[in-house]
Every structure is written in C-alpha cells, then in structure tokens.
Enzyme design. Structure first.
Site, PDB file in Angstrom:
ATOM      1  N   HIS A  69     -10.030  -5.507  -3.350  1.00 44.76           N
ATOM      2  CA  HIS A  69      -8.681  -5.748  -2.837  1.00 44.76           C
ATOM      3  C   HIS A  69      -8.803  -6.112  -1.372  1.00 44.76           C
ATOM      4  CE1 HIS A  69      -9.774  -1.498  -2.788  1.00 44.76           C
ATOM      5  NE2 HIS A  69      -9.132  -1.393  -1.634  1.00 44.76           N
TER       6      HIS A  69
ATOM      7  N   ASP B 128       0.842  -1.194   0.000  1.00 48.70           N
ATOM      8  CA  ASP B 128       0.000   0.000   0.000  1.00 48.70           C
ATOM      9  C   ASP B 128       0.884   1.254   0.000  1.00 48.70           C
ATOM     10  OD1 ASP B 128      -3.236   0.464   0.926  1.00 48.70           O
ATOM     11  OD2 ASP B 128      -1.857   2.180   1.033  1.00 48.70           O
ATOM     12  N   ILE B 129       0.509   2.207  -0.843  1.00 45.71           N
ATOM     13  CA  ILE B 129       1.292   3.437  -0.989  1.00 45.71           C
ATOM     14  C   ILE B 129       1.209   4.312   0.272  1.00 45.71           C
ATOM     15  CG2 ILE B 129      -0.471   4.954  -1.989  1.00 45.71           C
ATOM     16  CD1 ILE B 129       1.636   5.673  -4.172  1.00 45.71           C
TER      17      ILE B 129
ATOM     18  N   HIS C 170      -7.124  -6.147   2.114  1.00 42.59           N
ATOM     19  CA  HIS C 170      -6.045  -5.511   2.883  1.00 42.59           C
ATOM     20  C   HIS C 170      -5.429  -6.552   3.828  1.00 42.59           C
ATOM     21  CE1 HIS C 170      -6.995  -1.132   2.146  1.00 42.59           C
ATOM     22  NE2 HIS C 170      -8.165  -1.644   1.815  1.00 42.59           N
TER      23      HIS C 170
ATOM     24  N   VAL D 228     -11.018   2.621  -4.038  1.00 42.55           N
ATOM     25  CA  VAL D 228     -10.700   2.082  -5.364  1.00 42.55           C
ATOM     26  C   VAL D 228     -11.743   1.026  -5.717  1.00 42.55           C
ATOM     27  CG1 VAL D 228      -8.972   0.878  -6.746  1.00 42.55           C
ATOM     28  CG2 VAL D 228      -8.233   2.495  -4.969  1.00 42.55           C
TER      29      VAL D 228
HETATM   30  P1  AMP Z   1      -9.750   1.151  -0.061  1.00 43.94           P
HETATM   31  O1  AMP Z   1      -9.897   2.426   0.722  1.00 43.94           O
HETATM   32  O2  AMP Z   1     -10.207  -0.060   0.684  1.00 43.94           O
HETATM   33  O3  AMP Z   1     -10.338   1.269  -1.450  1.00 43.94           O
HETATM   34  O4  AMP Z   1      -8.192   0.953  -0.219  1.00 43.94           O
HETATM   35  C1  AMP Z   1      -7.471   1.511  -1.262  1.00 43.94           C
HETATM   36  C2  AMP Z   1      -6.035   1.475  -0.849  1.00 43.94           C
HETATM   37  O5  AMP Z   1      -5.236   1.616  -2.008  1.00 43.94           O
HETATM   38  C3  AMP Z   1      -5.639   2.601   0.118  1.00 43.94           C
HETATM   39  O6  AMP Z   1      -5.121   2.034   1.312  1.00 43.94           O
HETATM   40  C4  AMP Z   1      -4.594   3.380  -0.666  1.00 43.94           C
HETATM   41  O7  AMP Z   1      -3.556   3.859   0.144  1.00 43.94           O
HETATM   42  C5  AMP Z   1      -4.101   2.355  -1.675  1.00 43.94           C
HETATM   43  N1  AMP Z   1      -3.584   2.883  -2.917  1.00 43.94           N
HETATM   44  C6  AMP Z   1      -4.148   3.807  -3.720  1.00 43.94           C
HETATM   45  N2  AMP Z   1      -3.393   4.027  -4.794  1.00 43.94           N
HETATM   46  C7  AMP Z   1      -2.318   3.205  -4.678  1.00 43.94           C
HETATM   47  C8  AMP Z   1      -1.164   2.961  -5.476  1.00 43.94           C
HETATM   48  N3  AMP Z   1      -0.961   3.614  -6.626  1.00 43.94           N
HETATM   49  N4  AMP Z   1      -0.263   2.046  -5.045  1.00 43.94           N
HETATM   50  C9  AMP Z   1      -0.460   1.397  -3.888  1.00 43.94           C
HETATM   51  N5  AMP Z   1      -1.519   1.578  -3.089  1.00 43.94           N
HETATM   52  C10 AMP Z   1      -2.441   2.476  -3.480  1.00 43.94           C
END
Ligand code: AMP
Length: 105
Positions: A98, A29-30, A100, A94
């Site tokens: 996914h 995760d970024i 976590h 997103v």
């Molecule tokens: P959610 O809030 O459950 O949709 O989680 C989306 C996750 O994706 C968040 O924890 C973000 O920090 C992570 N995220 C968004 N863009 C990226 C990226 N380009 N690379 C890695 N993680 C990302």
C-alpha cells in the site's frame, strides 16, 4: 491468509473508500498520521515491495497516477508525501502493499 485490505476490497469489513477501479482501491487510513492520509492499495495481494515482479510495473505506475489524481481532487497537489514501508522492521504492519499518501495542507 487473506489480508485486512483484501477483506475491505471484498466488503467483508468496512472502510472509508475514496476511489476504486478494476485494479486499485483507495481508503482513508483508520489512524491518520496527517490531515489527509490515504492508502492506495492494489487489489492484487502482493505482500511487500520485495515481492513485486516485472509484470507488476504497470500496476505500480497506475498507483502513482491515482495518487496524483486524488491529490488534485483533495486540493493537496502543492505538498504531499508518498511512501511504502517495506518489511516489519521498517514499520510495515499489513502484508499487502500500500502506498501511503499524506498531507497536512
Ligand atoms: P503499514 O504500517 O505501512 O503497513 O501501514 C498500514 C496502515 O494501515 C496503518 O497506517 C494503519 O493505520 C492502516 N490500517 C490498518 N487497518 C486499517 C483499516 N481497517 N482501515 C484503514 N486503515 C487501516
């Protein structure tokens, strides 16, 4: 619209990839919310858990098997959290499912 995770899968944008096979990719995760924070992502672009169908059962099970394998590899098998956010109101940012994987071990 192509999700940001599909763009990562297609190598259109960079990410720290921890694992990949034919149907799943795992990235760091970024914006980590724990010492270890991985995202286990199916290559099939399913918007939310509300959109899964019976044919996705094996894919979803494989996501958990990958989670277990990576927890062992990272030495966090003794304590980690797995969760899906489902829908914007639950914090899903997103629209591509996914899982976590978080741990502070
Ligand atoms: P959610 O809030 O459950 O949709 O989680 C989306 C996750 O994706 C968040 O924890 C973000 O920090 C992570 N995220 C968004 N863009 C990226 C990226 N380009 N690379 C890695 N993680 C990302």
């Amino acid at each position: 619209m192509t999700s940001i995770f599909t763009k990562i899968i297609q190598r259109d944008i960079p990410a720290q990839i921890e694992y990949e096979d034919g149907e799943i990719i795992v990235i760091h995760d970024i914006n980590p919310a724990a010492k270890q924070h991985l995202l286990i992502i199916p290559k099939k672009e399913i918007p939310t858990i509300n959109d899964i169908i019976p044919e996705d059962t094996q894919l979803l099970g494989n996501m958990f098997l990958v989670a277990k394998k990576l927890a062992k590899k990272l030495g966090i098998s003794d304590g980690y959290t797995l969760h899906f956010n489902v829908g914007e109101k639950a914090g899903q940012e997103v629209a591509h499912i996914h899982l976590h994987l978080l741990s502070d071990l």
